[in-house]
Write a protein that holds these residues in place. Sequence first.
Motif, PDB file in Angstrom:
ATOM      1  N   MET A  68       6.389  47.761  18.868  1.00  0.00           N
ATOM      2  CA  MET A  68       6.428  49.072  19.541  1.00  0.00           C
ATOM      3  C   MET A  68       7.718  49.819  19.148  1.00  0.00           C
ATOM      4  N   MET A  69       8.828  49.070  19.133  1.00  0.00           N
ATOM      5  CA  MET A  69      10.126  49.670  18.784  1.00  0.00           C
ATOM      6  C   MET A  69      10.139  50.072  17.316  1.00  0.00           C
ATOM      7  N   LYS A 119       7.650  50.998  15.525  1.00  0.00           N
ATOM      8  CA  LYS A 119       6.847  52.214  15.381  1.00  0.00           C
ATOM      9  C   LYS A 119       7.640  53.424  15.883  1.00  0.00           C
ATOM     10  N   ARG A 120       8.225  53.253  17.047  1.00  0.00           N
ATOM     11  CA  ARG A 120       8.988  54.342  17.672  1.00  0.00           C
ATOM     12  C   ARG A 120      10.160  54.766  16.785  1.00  0.00           C
ATOM     13  N   ARG A 121      10.785  53.790  16.120  1.00  0.00           N
ATOM     14  CA  ARG A 121      11.942  54.094  15.254  1.00  0.00           C
ATOM     15  C   ARG A 121      11.497  54.329  13.813  1.00  0.00           C
ATOM     16  N   ASP A 122      10.184  54.464  13.648  1.00  0.00           N
ATOM     17  CA  ASP A 122       9.633  54.821  12.351  1.00  0.00           C
ATOM     18  C   ASP A 122      10.047  53.838  11.246  1.00  0.00           C
TER      19      ASP A 122
END
Length: 331
Positions: A167-168, A170-173
């Motif tokens: 999840m992190m 993805k969030r931090r690309d």
Amino acid sequence: MSTVVNPGNAMSDPMVPDPTASDPMVSDPSVSDAAASEPGGPEAAVPEPAAADHTGATAIRQALAERFGEELKIDGALPGLAALARIAGHRSHRRFLPRPIEPDLLRLLCACALSAPSKSDLQQADIVIVRETAIRQAIVDTIPEMPWIMDAPVFLVFVGNGGRLPMMSKRRDKPFPNDHLDAFFNAAVDGAIVMTTFIHAATAIGLGTCPISAIRDYPQIVAKALNLPPRTVPIAGLCVGWPEQAGEITPRLSLSTTVIENHYGQRDVIGEIEAYDRRRAALRPYRRQRRIERWGEASFYGWSQDKARQYAEPTRTDFGAFVLEQGFRLD
Ligand SMILES: Cc1cc2nc3c(=O)[nH]c(=O)nc-3n(C[C@H](O)[C@H](O)[C@H](O)COP(=O)(O)O)c2cc1C
């Protein structure tokens, strides 16, 4: 009322003891704090021989002799002997007093447990406090041979949570190329370490515990009851309560079998196991033999016979499929 899923399955637990059997051990070998004061202050840094904690050392020596069949040398002047005595005197508890555990105390124990080390500081363990009776019942109904799960004042489920990391990413690309068996393993190990730390914290204040991996017999039911998110896996449940009995020490394989100096060498492992069978049978013989209808009655029934019979029955054969369904990869 939910349906009983596996009324005949008594094979889940590594050792299902007879809960009706009397407890031969009436005194707790773990010393009280008063009996085993821990030299800790500056004045106590180099304790006088007179201050040596012989009571704590004796309790540890006795517990470990019973456990491993070996007299260990223990310096009575060591700090922390009370804590060591509690660890050495470990026993699982399956009978509890009808005394509640205060929510603040439970939160304190969860905080201590989650202070455990964590692989790469990834913090991939959660604790589910199962307070709602209907949720606990749904889990217990899958394990009818272990009534202590319903009787325990508190029931927890320790969960390996590998969901936050991707999840992190993805969030931090960022890419996430490490989606393989190690991701599952790391989350499972973190969950197990947190459970162990909870057990030690609970024991330190006099609570008793019993892990319950039988919740993994029907993991889909547990996942549904707890609404488990993707990439999470239940490691084990944990019964927690004030023990009704002192409990018993379970002998373990000899330290010469399980403590390895430098590297594994040629050894008579079967001979060592059979020696353990005999030592254990002399101290704590099995009260029942497993599946006599399938295997007959053994004239000598030791640990290795019990474990061989236990693992002659297929269990959790779909656990890998469940782990994949949860979104982990096993390759
Ligand atoms: C990961 C794990 C899962 C366990 N699952 C169960 C279980 O499902 N039911 C149970 O009664 N005990 C369970 N136990 C407790 C073991 O049976 C117990 O630790 C073992 O028999 C040794 O006894 P001791 O803990 O008193 O030394 C589990 C223990 C561990 C560490």
